[in-house]
Design a protein around this motif. Sequence first.
Motif, PDB file in Angstrom:
ATOM      1  N   VAL A 329       4.715  15.106  57.894  1.00  0.00           N
ATOM      2  CA  VAL A 329       6.058  14.640  57.555  1.00  0.00           C
ATOM      3  C   VAL A 329       7.271  14.690  58.497  1.00  0.00           C
ATOM      4  CG1 VAL A 329       7.816  14.451  55.682  1.00  0.00           C
ATOM      5  CG2 VAL A 329       5.631  14.977  55.173  1.00  0.00           C
ATOM      6  N   GLY A 330       7.713  13.594  59.170  1.00  0.00           N
ATOM      7  CA  GLY A 330       8.646  13.773  60.320  1.00  0.00           C
ATOM      8  C   GLY A 330       8.071  13.903  61.532  1.00  0.00           C
ATOM      9  N   ASP A 337       0.944  20.717  66.939  1.00  0.00           N
ATOM     10  CA  ASP A 337       0.777  21.990  67.212  1.00  0.00           C
ATOM     11  C   ASP A 337       1.968  22.762  66.858  1.00  0.00           C
ATOM     12  OD1 ASP A 337       0.368  24.514  68.284  1.00  0.00           O
ATOM     13  OD2 ASP A 337      -0.567  23.894  70.164  1.00  0.00           O
ATOM     14  N   PRO A 338       1.709  23.664  65.815  1.00  0.00           N
ATOM     15  CA  PRO A 338       3.103  24.395  65.409  1.00  0.00           C
ATOM     16  C   PRO A 338       3.648  25.198  66.517  1.00  0.00           C
ATOM     17  CG  PRO A 338       1.019  25.500  64.639  1.00  0.00           C
ATOM     18  CD  PRO A 338       0.718  24.220  65.126  1.00  0.00           C
ATOM     19  N   ASP A 339       2.827  25.768  67.633  1.00  0.00           N
ATOM     20  CA  ASP A 339       3.472  26.423  68.689  1.00  0.00           C
ATOM     21  C   ASP A 339       3.930  25.787  69.887  1.00  0.00           C
ATOM     22  OD1 ASP A 339       2.976  28.915  67.308  1.00  0.00           O
ATOM     23  OD2 ASP A 339       0.877  28.948  67.773  1.00  0.00           O
ATOM     24  N   ALA A 340       3.839  24.202  69.650  1.00  0.00           N
ATOM     25  CA  ALA A 340       4.366  23.523  70.815  1.00  0.00           C
ATOM     26  C   ALA A 340       6.103  23.412  70.654  1.00  0.00           C
ATOM     27  CB  ALA A 340       3.861  22.368  70.964  1.00  0.00           C
ATOM     28  N   ASP A 341       6.758  23.546  71.718  1.00  0.00           N
ATOM     29  CA  ASP A 341       8.175  23.070  71.437  1.00  0.00           C
ATOM     30  C   ASP A 341       8.415  21.764  71.179  1.00  0.00           C
ATOM     31  OD1 ASP A 341       8.808  25.634  72.476  1.00  0.00           O
ATOM     32  OD2 ASP A 341       8.620  25.095  74.508  1.00  0.00           O
ATOM     33  N   ALA A 347       9.848  16.528  64.189  1.00  0.00           N
ATOM     34  CA  ALA A 347       9.705  17.777  63.560  1.00  0.00           C
ATOM     35  C   ALA A 347       8.570  18.599  64.010  1.00  0.00           C
ATOM     36  CB  ALA A 347       9.681  17.433  62.087  1.00  0.00           C
ATOM     37  N   ARG A 348       8.737  19.885  63.854  1.00  0.00           N
ATOM     38  CA  ARG A 348       7.719  20.843  64.148  1.00  0.00           C
ATOM     39  C   ARG A 348       6.662  20.499  63.367  1.00  0.00           C
ATOM     40  NH1 ARG A 348       7.327  25.265  67.344  1.00  0.00           N
ATOM     41  NH2 ARG A 348       9.476  25.111  67.817  1.00  0.00           N
ATOM     42  N   ALA A 349       5.284  20.529  63.820  1.00  0.00           N
ATOM     43  CA  ALA A 349       4.057  20.527  63.240  1.00  0.00           C
ATOM     44  C   ALA A 349       3.925  21.757  62.363  1.00  0.00           C
ATOM     45  CB  ALA A 349       3.054  19.913  63.794  1.00  0.00           C
ATOM     46  N   GLN A 350       3.199  21.557  61.036  1.00  0.00           N
ATOM     47  CA  GLN A 350       2.689  22.972  60.348  1.00  0.00           C
ATOM     48  C   GLN A 350       1.427  23.220  60.486  1.00  0.00           C
ATOM     49  OE1 GLN A 350       5.196  24.601  58.683  1.00  0.00           O
ATOM     50  NE2 GLN A 350       6.512  23.294  59.981  1.00  0.00           N
ATOM     51  N   PHE A 351       0.615  22.578  61.337  1.00  0.00           N
ATOM     52  CA  PHE A 351      -0.882  22.809  61.731  1.00  0.00           C
ATOM     53  C   PHE A 351      -1.129  22.319  63.093  1.00  0.00           C
ATOM     54  CE2 PHE A 351      -0.345  18.397  60.246  1.00  0.00           C
ATOM     55  CZ  PHE A 351      -1.323  17.543  61.122  1.00  0.00           C
TER      56      PHE A 351
END
Length: 382
Positions: A329-330, A337-341, A347-351
Amino acid sequence: MTVPPGDRRSSRRSVARRDRNPRWVPVTAAAGAILIIIGLVLYFGGDDPGPQTRVGQSAGTAGGPTGGPGGGPGATGPPTPAPAPTAASGCVTARTIAAGSSQQSVRVGADTRTYQLAVPAVDAHARALPLVLAFHAFGEDPAALERYAHLAEIGTTTGYVVVTPNGANGRWNFPRRATIGPDDVAFVAAIIGDLGTRMCLDTRRVFATGLADGADMAITAACALPGTFAAVVPVAFAVLPASCPGPVPSLLAINGTSDPVTPLEGGGADRPAPFDGTQAQPMQARLDRYAGSVGCGPANTWVRDTTALRRLVFTACPRGRDVGLLASVGGGHVWPDPDADPPKGAARAQFSATEVALAFFRGHPGPAPATPAPSAAGASPR
């Protein structure tokens, strides 16, 4: 599809520096016949890989082992025996390729094509190894894909051979037109065939993934080479070939709900020649058609697991097969990748798409070779 400047994949800090906080992510769940929940635990650093990703299936549902591929490092189950190899196979000749990363080449007709090869540090003589082909996006190369996806880095630690082909002039001929470039399906077939004679590959565990045009190439190769791939995870793919003859591999699509290039509803500006006519098809229509080729029943309604994740999966697929979509979503036109800038506007990925793809591959090996029926002469008397 071309990646807009504002949606370029961002760099990520080293895998070894990432935290060990577990993130559980439900990836696919098909109500009725098959229940698949991927418990996603990110693990990093050192020789201790931490908790392993598992693919669980409901009672009474057949599927592959739940451990690492082929019983490699971190595996929780026995290795999956490979089908009977041919006389030229590396499984018969005991040929192998040393662990590590190297650039390789293969002849395809009159052309010499190159690819990056990453081989895990395991005893290649002891077992057949699973193979992942990963395709970079338009205008990129294997090094660019590895910088943001880390497929070779993560995949080899869990026992996969990872191949990243190099597209001619940074692009893929997924529409299969001579005006675009060489025949990339022939390139894929040549890589798999050549590696199969130089090392012992598990032909039941050949997989494909990629981003954008690379995702379209992964799907194109899977449809054009029936029976070669066991599962495909396309990230931000746009089009599905008109024909996809069986056996059709399992598929888990990944897409951002705010992707301006491959929107879920389809559309967008048509691309210029020679890629004209390749604007994004509606995702639901693509998956409906693909699931029909697999033999699945209708899709479930959309489920929103968290504020950041939505999923759509198909019911009543054939034994051991699955088709679904995981939507961020977003999310934009990126490799999640949750750890990528996060790139601008996304939106920041959650997985991690890499961890999800490898988990999906673990749970979806190809069918075991058929056991020959006993001949009448050898049958026991009654």
